[in-house]
Design a protein around this motif. Structure first.
Motif, mmCIF file in Angstrom:
data_model
loop_
_atom_site.group_PDB
_atom_site.id
_atom_site.type_symbol
_atom_site.label_atom_id
_atom_site.label_comp_id
_atom_site.label_asym_id
_atom_site.label_seq_id
_atom_site.Cartn_x
_atom_site.Cartn_y
_atom_site.Cartn_z
ATOM 1 N N MET A 70 -18.944 5.788 -3.303
ATOM 2 C CA MET A 70 -16.775 5.625 -3.065
ATOM 3 C C MET A 70 -16.657 6.951 -2.306
ATOM 4 N N GLY A 71 -15.917 7.536 -1.793
ATOM 5 C CA GLY A 71 -15.585 8.987 -0.983
ATOM 6 C C GLY A 71 -14.227 9.270 -2.371
ATOM 7 N N LYS A 72 -13.971 10.284 -2.006
ATOM 8 C CA LYS A 72 -13.100 11.143 -3.118
ATOM 9 C C LYS A 72 -11.248 9.711 -3.473
ATOM 10 N N GLN A 73 -11.424 10.148 -4.410
ATOM 11 C CA GLN A 73 -9.647 9.310 -4.668
ATOM 12 C C GLN A 73 -8.923 10.034 -3.887
ATOM 13 N N VAL A 74 -7.732 9.506 -2.927
ATOM 14 C CA VAL A 74 -6.994 10.436 -2.860
ATOM 15 C C VAL A 74 -5.483 9.261 -3.494
ATOM 16 N N LEU A 75 -4.100 9.883 -3.575
ATOM 17 C CA LEU A 75 -3.107 9.482 -4.566
ATOM 18 C C LEU A 75 -2.351 9.379 -3.508
ATOM 19 N N LEU A 76 -1.792 8.038 -2.515
ATOM 20 C CA LEU A 76 -0.454 8.617 -1.892
ATOM 21 C C LEU A 76 1.429 8.367 -2.901
ATOM 22 N N ILE A 77 1.691 9.281 -2.753
ATOM 23 C CA ILE A 77 3.148 9.179 -3.783
ATOM 24 C C ILE A 77 4.265 8.979 -2.527
ATOM 25 N N GLU A 78 4.285 7.696 -2.403
ATOM 26 C CA GLU A 78 5.430 7.663 -0.902
ATOM 27 C C GLU A 78 5.822 5.830 -1.291
ATOM 28 N N ASP A 79 7.388 6.111 -0.675
ATOM 29 C CA ASP A 79 7.573 4.860 -0.911
ATOM 30 C C ASP A 79 7.802 4.152 0.753
ATOM 31 N N GLU A 80 7.911 4.492 1.730
ATOM 32 C CA GLU A 80 7.753 4.030 2.945
ATOM 33 C C GLU A 80 6.423 3.105 2.923
ATOM 34 N N PRO A 81 6.650 2.042 3.182
ATOM 35 C CA PRO A 81 5.715 1.119 3.634
ATOM 36 C C PRO A 81 4.689 1.101 4.932
ATOM 37 N N ASN A 82 5.725 2.159 5.935
ATOM 38 C CA ASN A 82 4.537 2.036 7.342
ATOM 39 C C ASN A 82 4.242 3.104 7.032
ATOM 40 N N ILE A 83 4.547 4.259 6.044
ATOM 41 C CA ILE A 83 3.797 5.773 5.906
ATOM 42 C C ILE A 83 2.667 5.810 5.212
ATOM 43 N N ILE A 84 2.617 4.960 4.049
ATOM 44 C CA ILE A 84 1.287 4.321 3.185
ATOM 45 C C ILE A 84 0.675 3.346 4.547
ATOM 46 N N GLU A 85 1.167 2.659 4.788
ATOM 47 C CA GLU A 85 -0.176 1.597 5.542
ATOM 48 C C GLU A 85 -0.878 2.470 6.728
ATOM 49 N N ALA A 86 0.442 3.433 7.401
ATOM 50 C CA ALA A 86 -1.015 4.637 7.997
ATOM 51 C C ALA A 86 -1.914 5.567 7.801
ATOM 52 N N ILE A 87 -1.014 6.176 6.635
ATOM 53 C CA ILE A 87 -2.340 7.432 6.027
ATOM 54 C C ILE A 87 -3.187 6.758 5.737
ATOM 55 N N ARG A 88 -3.140 5.125 4.840
ATOM 56 C CA ARG A 88 -4.463 4.605 4.314
ATOM 57 C C ARG A 88 -5.240 3.819 5.808
ATOM 58 N N PHE A 89 -4.741 3.916 6.416
ATOM 59 C CA PHE A 89 -5.865 3.398 7.655
ATOM 60 C C PHE A 89 -6.577 4.519 8.473
ATOM 61 N N ILE A 90 -6.184 5.721 8.122
ATOM 62 C CA ILE A 90 -6.479 6.736 8.375
ATOM 63 C C ILE A 90 -7.325 7.218 8.058
ATOM 64 N N LEU A 91 -7.323 7.336 6.323
ATOM 65 C CA LEU A 91 -8.012 7.965 5.533
ATOM 66 C C LEU A 91 -9.364 7.027 4.652
ATOM 67 N N THR A 92 -9.133 5.679 5.066
ATOM 68 C CA THR A 92 -10.016 5.084 4.556
ATOM 69 C C THR A 92 -11.274 5.124 5.125
ATOM 70 N N ARG A 93 -10.890 4.878 7.087
ATOM 71 C CA ARG A 93 -11.424 4.771 7.652
ATOM 72 C C ARG A 93 -12.679 6.095 7.996
ATOM 73 N N ASP A 94 -12.332 7.014 7.041
ATOM 74 C CA ASP A 94 -13.358 7.995 7.303
ATOM 75 C C ASP A 94 -14.020 8.364 6.320
ATOM 76 N N GLY A 95 -13.441 7.013 5.298
ATOM 77 C CA GLY A 95 -14.899 7.218 3.905
ATOM 78 C C GLY A 95 -13.962 7.948 2.139
ATOM 79 N N TRP A 96 -12.061 7.939 2.414
ATOM 80 C CA TRP A 96 -11.750 7.972 1.331
ATOM 81 C C TRP A 96 -11.414 7.091 0.368
ATOM 82 N N ALA A 97 -10.683 7.060 -0.789
ATOM 83 C CA ALA A 97 -10.340 5.822 -1.317
ATOM 84 C C ALA A 97 -8.858 6.275 -1.721
ATOM 85 N N VAL A 98 -8.397 5.103 -1.185
ATOM 86 C CA VAL A 98 -6.676 5.198 -0.903
ATOM 87 C C VAL A 98 -5.946 4.232 -2.636
#
Length: 135
Positions: free
Chosen positions: A1-29
């Motif tokens: 499993m990739g390294k862990q990223v914790l995203l502290i954000e309240d905007e669902p669209n931003i959460i979804e976008a960052i999660r997509f970008i990073l998980t595609r690169d192997g990060w666990a978000v």
């Protein structure tokens, strides 16, 4: 499993976008949306990197960052702050509080990925393990 990223954000669209970008690169978000208990969540999850919004419900990202830096176990944790407000005073306040990186919204996908890789090192996922082309 990739390294862990914790995203502290309240905007669902931003959460979804960052999660997509990073998980595609192997990060666990994982994500969290409430500033009130964000520090406790960081202490519990022990991520390799925190991406922290400035404007959160119940608590400012600046206050959260100050608490993270005051905790000896988290003082060196890479923290990238995101904000829609990119005024110089916001950047200065973040730097004074000990931010590792400051980024304004909207952001480019490549910009987020490059910043995360720089702050936390390459992920252990398949995309990070690519070998350079051999001659």
């Amino acid at each position: 499993m990739g390294k862990q990223v914790l995203l502290i954000e309240d905007e669902p669209n931003i959460i979804e976008a960052i999660r997509f970008i990073l998980t595609r690169d192997g990060w666990a978000v994982s994500s969290h949306s409430d500033g009130a208990n964000a520090v406790a969540v960081v202490q519990e999850r022990r991520p390799d990197l925190v991406i922290l919004d400035v404007m959160l419900p119940n608590r400012s990202g600046f206050d959260i960052l100050a608490d993270l830096r005051a905790d000896p176990a988290l003082a060196d944790l890479p923290v990238m702050m995101l904000t829609a407000r990119g005024q110089a005073r916001d950047r200065a306040q973040a730097e004074q509080a000990g931010v590792s990186r400051f980024m304004t919204k909207p952001f480019a996908n490549a910009e987020i990925l490059a910043a995360v890789r720089e702050l936390a090192g390459p992920s252990e996922g398949a995309n990070a393990a690519r070998e350079p082309d051999q001659p």
